[in-house]
Write an enzyme that holds these catalytic residues in place. Structure first.
Site, PDB file in Angstrom:
ATOM      1  N   ASP A 177     -16.412   7.267 -22.674  1.00  0.00           N
ATOM      2  CA  ASP A 177     -15.232   7.946 -22.105  1.00  0.00           C
ATOM      3  C   ASP A 177     -14.512   8.570 -23.311  1.00  0.00           C
ATOM      4  OD1 ASP A 177     -14.477   5.353 -23.034  1.00  0.00           O
ATOM      5  OD2 ASP A 177     -12.664   5.332 -21.796  1.00  0.00           O
ATOM      6  N   HIS A 209     -13.436  -0.682 -31.696  1.00  0.00           N
ATOM      7  CA  HIS A 209     -14.068  -1.270 -30.499  1.00  0.00           C
ATOM      8  C   HIS A 209     -15.472  -0.720 -30.258  1.00  0.00           C
ATOM      9  CE1 HIS A 209     -10.014  -2.636 -29.416  1.00  0.00           C
ATOM     10  NE2 HIS A 209      -9.589  -1.395 -29.561  1.00  0.00           N
TER      11      HIS A 209
HETATM   12  C1  BDR Z   1     -11.554   0.191 -25.052  1.00  0.00           C
HETATM   13  O1  BDR Z   1     -10.648   0.961 -24.276  1.00  0.00           O
HETATM   14  C2  BDR Z   1     -10.695   2.319 -24.641  1.00  0.00           C
HETATM   15  O2  BDR Z   1      -9.413   2.819 -24.798  1.00  0.00           O
HETATM   16  C3  BDR Z   1     -11.418   2.380 -25.961  1.00  0.00           C
HETATM   17  O3  BDR Z   1     -12.139   3.590 -26.091  1.00  0.00           O
HETATM   18  C4  BDR Z   1     -12.327   1.180 -25.916  1.00  0.00           C
HETATM   19  O4  BDR Z   1     -13.536   1.494 -25.273  1.00  0.00           O
HETATM   20  C5  BDR Z   1     -10.781  -0.846 -25.836  1.00  0.00           C
HETATM   21  O5  BDR Z   1     -10.126  -1.736 -24.973  1.00  0.00           O
HETATM   22 CA    CA Z   2     -14.177   3.799 -24.905  1.00  0.00          CA
END
Ligand code: BDR
Ligand code: CA
Length: 316
Positions: free
Chosen positions: A10, A244
């Site tokens: 995303d 992340h």
């Molecule tokens: C996740 O949430 C999204 O905002 C980031 O891209 C990551 O995949 C972290 O909680």
């Molecule tokens: Ca993400």
């Protein structure tokens, strides 16, 4: 031999970093990107993915669009918190040229199903957004759940959530989909906030990208500085931004970066606990554990691999 990889993004600043990590890893062959909603709309995310693939020198990697919203909802709107962290355009208002390539006509769900049928064990799928597209593939082809090897970013097992006291952002967007994934998929590695909030990047590293004086280095420095600024406001105790999504790619390349806990998981879908990842009490005594949750990470080694691979990619 290289491992084939599909990223379900995303895109998203840390999704962009995950894409760069995959392209900077000679052990991986990126065979496609599937686009989901989350940090941005599917339309924005797939456009970002196409533009980034061109910027990073891989314009031939195909991009496929997934469902535009959770199957339990009628539509999707970007949450204010997502816009605060990733910017309106998803990449911290850093400028990305309009891509020349188009999103494929084939759906993300069909591409995922066909790819698992074709490549089996030599393919790893790395979802770094809501589980909606993966759950749709599971529903469309039951053998997908049996044969897909999945390393996902999402969830929080031993630490609080980041959008509610219990829910992590990706799981929170579509708890029913992640629940279906955990209950049916035979092999899921969960890279959650437990470990991703231990792998942090600071302005010191982004300055190294800026110093390269390349378009890729400039873009990554600008987008990631925006992301670090949002962490300074929301999570000043961390002292950097969470890596992340790139950590999920890092573990797909080298599982020895993390310590894994084998367990059967589920997701709560009701009330205040909606979006919580927890052990499935009905499968507690099942000798077969389908999920492997990262509970510890060699953060120094990961950040050093992250910088080596991504700096190498954007130096060219
Ligand atoms: C996740 O949430 C999204 O905002 C980031 O891209 C990551 O995949 C972290 O909680
Ligand atoms: Ca993400």
């Amino acid at each position: 031999m290289t491992t084939k990889i599909i990223l379900d993004l995303d895109t998203g600043i840390d999704d962009a970093l995950a894409l760069a990590y995959a392209l900077g890893s000679p052990e991986l062959e990126l065979i496609g990107v599937t686009g989901t909603y989350g940090n941005v709309l599917v339309e924005t995310g797939t456009r970002n993915a196409l533009a980034l693939l061109e910027l990073f020198g891989s314009p031939d990697v195909p991009v496929f669009a997934g469902p535009t919203h959770a199957s339990t909802r009628d539509s999707f709107e970007v949450l204010p918190i997502s816009e605060f962290i990733h910017g309106k355009n998803g990449v911290g208002e850093a400028v990305l040229a309009e891509p020349t390539a188009q999103v494929q006509e084939k759906s993300a769900v069909d591409f995922l199903i066909e790819s698992v049928r074709e490549h089996g064990d030599n393919l790893v799928i790395v979802p770094t957004g809501p589980s909606t597209t993966i759950a749709a593939a599971i529903d469309a082809d039951p053998s997908f759940a049996e044969n897909a090897r999945i390393v996902m970013m999402g969830g929080a097992l031993t630490v609080p959530g980041n959008v509610s006291p219990v829910a992590e952002a990706n799981v929170n967007q579509d708890p029913e989909a992640t629940d279906r994934l955990f209950r049916t998929a035979a092999d899921v590695t969960m890279i959650g906030l437990d470990v991703t909030l231990q792998t942090l990047l600071t302005y010191e590293e982004t300055a190294q990208w800026r110093a390269l004086g390349t378009p890729g280095g400039d873009f990554l420095a600008e987008a990631t500085d925006y992301y670090i600024r949002s962490y300074e406001t929301n999570s000043p105790h961390l002292g950097g931004c969470g890596l992340h999504d790139p950590l999920a790619v890092g573990v797909a390349v080298d599982p020895s970066l993390v310590e894994l806990f084998d367990v059967n998981l589920k997701v709560d879908t009701e009330g205040a606990l909606r979006g919580r990842v927890i052990a499935d009490e009905t499968r507690l005594n099942d000798p077969v554990k389908t999920a492997h949750v990262a509970i510890n990470v060699d953060k120094e080694r990961f950040v050093s691999e992250f910088m080596r691979r991504i700096t190498g990619l954007v130096s060219r």
